[in-house]
Scaffold this active site. Structure first.
Site, PDB file in Angstrom:
ATOM      1  N   VAL A 195       0.842  -1.204   0.000  1.00  0.00           N
ATOM      2  CA  VAL A 195       0.000   0.000   0.000  1.00  0.00           C
ATOM      3  C   VAL A 195       0.877   1.254   0.000  1.00  0.00           C
ATOM      4  O   VAL A 195       0.588   2.233  -0.707  1.00  0.00           O
ATOM      5  CB  VAL A 195      -0.959  -0.007   1.214  1.00  0.00           C
ATOM      6  CG1 VAL A 195      -1.801   1.254   1.227  1.00  0.00           C
ATOM      7  CG2 VAL A 195      -1.864  -1.236   1.172  1.00  0.00           C
TER       8      VAL A 195
ATOM      9  N   ASP B 200      12.013   3.050   4.866  1.00  0.00           N
ATOM     10  CA  ASP B 200      11.572   1.653   4.975  1.00  0.00           C
ATOM     11  C   ASP B 200      12.778   0.832   5.408  1.00  0.00           C
ATOM     12  O   ASP B 200      13.899   1.081   4.941  1.00  0.00           O
ATOM     13  CB  ASP B 200      11.068   1.177   3.599  1.00  0.00           C
ATOM     14  CG  ASP B 200      10.200  -0.077   3.692  1.00  0.00           C
ATOM     15  OD1 ASP B 200       9.035  -0.017   3.268  1.00  0.00           O
ATOM     16  OD2 ASP B 200      10.708  -1.116   4.178  1.00  0.00           O
TER      17      ASP B 200
ATOM     18  N   ASP C  25      15.678   1.890  10.133  1.00  0.00           N
ATOM     19  CA  ASP C  25      14.715   1.446  11.145  1.00  0.00           C
ATOM     20  C   ASP C  25      14.007   2.705  11.660  1.00  0.00           C
ATOM     21  O   ASP C  25      14.651   3.605  12.199  1.00  0.00           O
ATOM     22  CB  ASP C  25      15.511   0.750  12.259  1.00  0.00           C
ATOM     23  CG  ASP C  25      14.630   0.331  13.422  1.00  0.00           C
ATOM     24  OD1 ASP C  25      14.831  -0.774  13.930  1.00  0.00           O
ATOM     25  OD2 ASP C  25      13.755   1.123  13.838  1.00  0.00           O
TER      26      ASP C  25
ATOM     27  N   ALA D 189       4.391   1.930   7.609  1.00  0.00           N
ATOM     28  CA  ALA D 189       5.303   0.896   8.105  1.00  0.00           C
ATOM     29  C   ALA D 189       4.681   0.179   9.297  1.00  0.00           C
ATOM     30  O   ALA D 189       4.315   0.815  10.281  1.00  0.00           O
ATOM     31  CB  ALA D 189       6.623   1.539   8.522  1.00  0.00           C
ATOM     32  N   ALA D 190       4.534  -1.133   9.184  1.00  0.00           N
ATOM     33  CA  ALA D 190       3.920  -1.903  10.272  1.00  0.00           C
ATOM     34  C   ALA D 190       4.118  -3.386  10.026  1.00  0.00           C
ATOM     35  O   ALA D 190       4.384  -3.814   8.903  1.00  0.00           O
ATOM     36  CB  ALA D 190       2.423  -1.605  10.356  1.00  0.00           C
TER      37      ALA D 190
ATOM     38  N   TYR E 284      -2.568  -8.097  16.188  1.00  0.00           N
ATOM     39  CA  TYR E 284      -2.388  -7.098  15.132  1.00  0.00           C
ATOM     40  C   TYR E 284      -3.427  -5.986  15.272  1.00  0.00           C
ATOM     41  O   TYR E 284      -3.094  -4.792  15.341  1.00  0.00           O
ATOM     42  CB  TYR E 284      -2.479  -7.787  13.760  1.00  0.00           C
ATOM     43  CG  TYR E 284      -2.647  -6.827  12.618  1.00  0.00           C
ATOM     44  CD1 TYR E 284      -1.650  -5.890  12.319  1.00  0.00           C
ATOM     45  CD2 TYR E 284      -3.802  -6.840  11.827  1.00  0.00           C
ATOM     46  CE1 TYR E 284      -1.819  -4.994  11.268  1.00  0.00           C
ATOM     47  CE2 TYR E 284      -3.967  -5.954  10.779  1.00  0.00           C
ATOM     48  CZ  TYR E 284      -2.975  -5.037  10.504  1.00  0.00           C
ATOM     49  OH  TYR E 284      -3.137  -4.148   9.478  1.00  0.00           O
TER      50      TYR E 284
ATOM     51  N   HIS F  42      -2.596 -13.648   1.822  1.00  0.00           N
ATOM     52  CA  HIS F  42      -3.845 -13.047   1.357  1.00  0.00           C
ATOM     53  C   HIS F  42      -4.464 -13.825   0.210  1.00  0.00           C
ATOM     54  O   HIS F  42      -3.768 -14.382  -0.637  1.00  0.00           O
ATOM     55  CB  HIS F  42      -3.607 -11.584   0.970  1.00  0.00           C
ATOM     56  CG  HIS F  42      -3.317 -10.746   2.169  1.00  0.00           C
ATOM     57  ND1 HIS F  42      -2.172 -10.010   2.301  1.00  0.00           N
ATOM     58  CD2 HIS F  42      -4.006 -10.572   3.311  1.00  0.00           C
ATOM     59  CE1 HIS F  42      -2.188  -9.402   3.480  1.00  0.00           C
ATOM     60  NE2 HIS F  42      -3.294  -9.739   4.116  1.00  0.00           N
ATOM     61  N   LEU F  43      -5.793 -13.806   0.213  1.00  0.00           N
ATOM     62  CA  LEU F  43      -6.532 -14.695  -0.679  1.00  0.00           C
ATOM     63  C   LEU F  43      -6.226 -14.472  -2.171  1.00  0.00           C
ATOM     64  O   LEU F  43      -5.868 -15.427  -2.866  1.00  0.00           O
ATOM     65  CB  LEU F  43      -8.040 -14.548  -0.426  1.00  0.00           C
ATOM     66  CG  LEU F  43      -8.917 -15.453  -1.280  1.00  0.00           C
ATOM     67  CD1 LEU F  43      -8.659 -16.920  -0.951  1.00  0.00           C
ATOM     68  CD2 LEU F  43     -10.403 -15.113  -1.076  1.00  0.00           C
TER      69      LEU F  43
HETATM   70  N1  UDP Z   1      -8.693 -17.348   2.780  1.00  0.00           N
HETATM   71  C1  UDP Z   1      -8.825 -18.643   2.316  1.00  0.00           C
HETATM   72  N2  UDP Z   1      -7.714 -19.284   1.861  1.00  0.00           N
HETATM   73  C2  UDP Z   1      -6.479 -18.698   1.839  1.00  0.00           C
HETATM   74  C3  UDP Z   1      -6.364 -17.354   2.292  1.00  0.00           C
HETATM   75  C4  UDP Z   1      -7.495 -16.714   2.757  1.00  0.00           C
HETATM   76  O1  UDP Z   1      -9.913 -19.224   2.324  1.00  0.00           O
HETATM   77  O2  UDP Z   1      -5.500 -19.334   1.427  1.00  0.00           O
HETATM   78  C5  UDP Z   1      -9.896 -16.630   3.259  1.00  0.00           C
HETATM   79  C6  UDP Z   1      -9.794 -16.102   4.691  1.00  0.00           C
HETATM   80  O3  UDP Z   1     -10.269 -17.065   5.603  1.00  0.00           O
HETATM   81  C7  UDP Z   1     -10.703 -14.872   4.632  1.00  0.00           C
HETATM   82  C8  UDP Z   1     -10.574 -14.379   3.198  1.00  0.00           C
HETATM   83  O4  UDP Z   1     -10.046 -15.484   2.446  1.00  0.00           O
HETATM   84  O5  UDP Z   1     -12.046 -15.238   4.857  1.00  0.00           O
HETATM   85  C9  UDP Z   1      -9.626 -13.211   3.047  1.00  0.00           C
HETATM   86  O6  UDP Z   1      -8.431 -13.533   3.718  1.00  0.00           O
HETATM   87  P1  UDP Z   1      -7.142 -12.603   3.649  1.00  0.00           P
HETATM   88  O7  UDP Z   1      -6.056 -13.286   4.408  1.00  0.00           O
HETATM   89  O8  UDP Z   1      -6.871 -12.242   2.223  1.00  0.00           O
HETATM   90  O9  UDP Z   1      -7.593 -11.259   4.385  1.00  0.00           O
HETATM   91  P2  UDP Z   1      -8.213 -11.022   5.856  1.00  0.00           P
HETATM   92  O10 UDP Z   1      -9.699 -10.890   5.649  1.00  0.00           O
HETATM   93  O11 UDP Z   1      -7.833 -12.144   6.743  1.00  0.00           O
HETATM   94  O12 UDP Z   1      -7.588  -9.721   6.252  1.00  0.00           O
END
Ligand code: UDP
Length: 319
Positions: free
Chosen positions: A12, A31, A51, A71-72, A138, A184-185
């Site tokens: 981002v 960064d 840092d 940064a996080a 987090y 992330h999905l």
């Molecule tokens: N998810 C999933 N399989 C994966 C990664 C994520 O089914 O390999 C699901 C997760 O349980 C959530 C959605 O996808 O319901 C989005 O997850 P992500 O980690 O992208 O973002 P979050 O909502 O956790 O910030």
């Protein structure tokens, strides 16, 4: 304005640095490259590898009009296993930054907060007035900083905005999501389409949702960046404003996978796995307040547009 962008080598942060620079601001990126990439820092931005906790005070002596603090540490699972890393990396570092801003009279701040501050929501869509009961470390660290920023704005006249992101996705030209450890999905699903993974795991299909899989609100990273530019312009001294940023529409995990199948033309095998600990069934933003106050409207709200941009970015990375 002359702006310090912390975490500008990350996902981002790099998109926002690019948009700020395109809008004519002078951008300095700091960064530590713990999760970011030096080559993600946009052209035209000065880059300092440091840092932040140690460097904040020295950096701000040269004079800035504002700080955008990206940064996080941001992995939910890791935050539960290694809380100290999150309290230190998110809270202690941000407190140092706030102190340096006070010392050097830098009053504008835009802070990356998160929907994770809400925990399991009582009602959907989620307004900013919803109870904040984070279910992971987090989210707790980000909420703690939202409180600290309110105190600084009130006591020291800071013009501050916290933006609570829902699920950021998509890419902006050469700037996109490339985490070393991907959780992330959308990027995971696209890795399957690229042949880098065999299949995607669906974390539970027995949730109280339309198809049993979790619902999330996916917002395009460039729309998110636009909200940062507006927040920076409209901030008022002595005020800390907090806005949710999402599209206001939820998509299930299965819908996301189907969209990725359509966009990529790949079958993308998927299998149902156990639910992930701490996952809420549904998270959808009410972004009405941001839309009204910032006169902001997502321009790339369609899921297939978001996936197309993420896919173009992912393919370009391996080309
Ligand atoms: N998810 C999933 N399989 C994966 C990664 C994520 O089914 O390999 C699901 C997760 O349980 C959530 C959605 O996808 O319901 C989005 O997850 P992500 O980690 O992208 O973002 P979050 O909502 O956790 O910030």
């Amino acid at each position: 304005m002359k702006l310090l962008v912390t975490g500008g080598a990350g996902y981002v942060g790099s998109v926002c640095a690019a948009r700020l620079s395109e809008a004519g601001h002078e951008v300095v990126v700091v960064d530590d490259l713990s999760t970011g990439h030096a080559d993600a820092v946009p052209d035209g931005c000065r880059f300092i590898e440091a840092d932040l906790a140690e460097a904040a005070d020295g950096l701000l002596t040269e004079g800035f009009d504002g700080v955008l603090h990206f940064a996080a540490k941001s992995l939910v699972g890791e935050s539960m296993e290694h809380p100290a890393k999150y309290w230190q990396g998110n809270v202690v570092t941000t407190l140092r930054l706030l102190e340096a801003m006070r010392e050097h009279r830098v009053s504008r701040l835009v802070f990356s907060s998160t929907a994770a501050v809400y925990g399991q929501p009582e009602a959907i869509p989620i307004p900013e007035s919803a109870p904040t009961r984070p279910t992971n470390t987090y989210g707790a660290t980000k909420l703690a900083m939202d409180h600290a920023i309110t105190s600084y704005a009130t006591a020291h006249g800071m013009a501050a905005t916290s933006l609570r992101y829902f699920n950021v996705a998509g890419a902006y030209g050469p700037y996109g999501e490339r985490h070393v450890v991907e959780t992330h999905l959308i990027p995971i699903v696209l890795q399957v389409a690229l042949g880098q993974r065999e299949q995607v795991q669906i974390f539970g299909d027995d949730w109280p949702t339309q198809d049993g899989t979790c619902v999330r609100d996916y917002i395009h990273v460039a729309d998110l960046a636009e909200a940062h530019l507006r927040a920076l312009d409209r901030a008022q001294p002595g005020q800390h404003r907090i806005y949710n940023l999402g599209n206001g529409t939820g998509f299930t995990v299965k819908q996301v996978i189907d969209t990725c199948r359509e966009v990529t033309g790949h079958p993308i095998p998927a299998r149902v796995a156990s639910p992930r600990e701490g996952d809420p069934a549904s998270l959808v933003a009410s972004s009405e307040y941001a839309q009204r106050q910032l006169e902001w409207q997502p321009q790339r709200a369609e899921l297939d547009t978001i996936v197309q941009h993420a896919w173009a970015f992912a393919r370009a990375r391996i080309a």
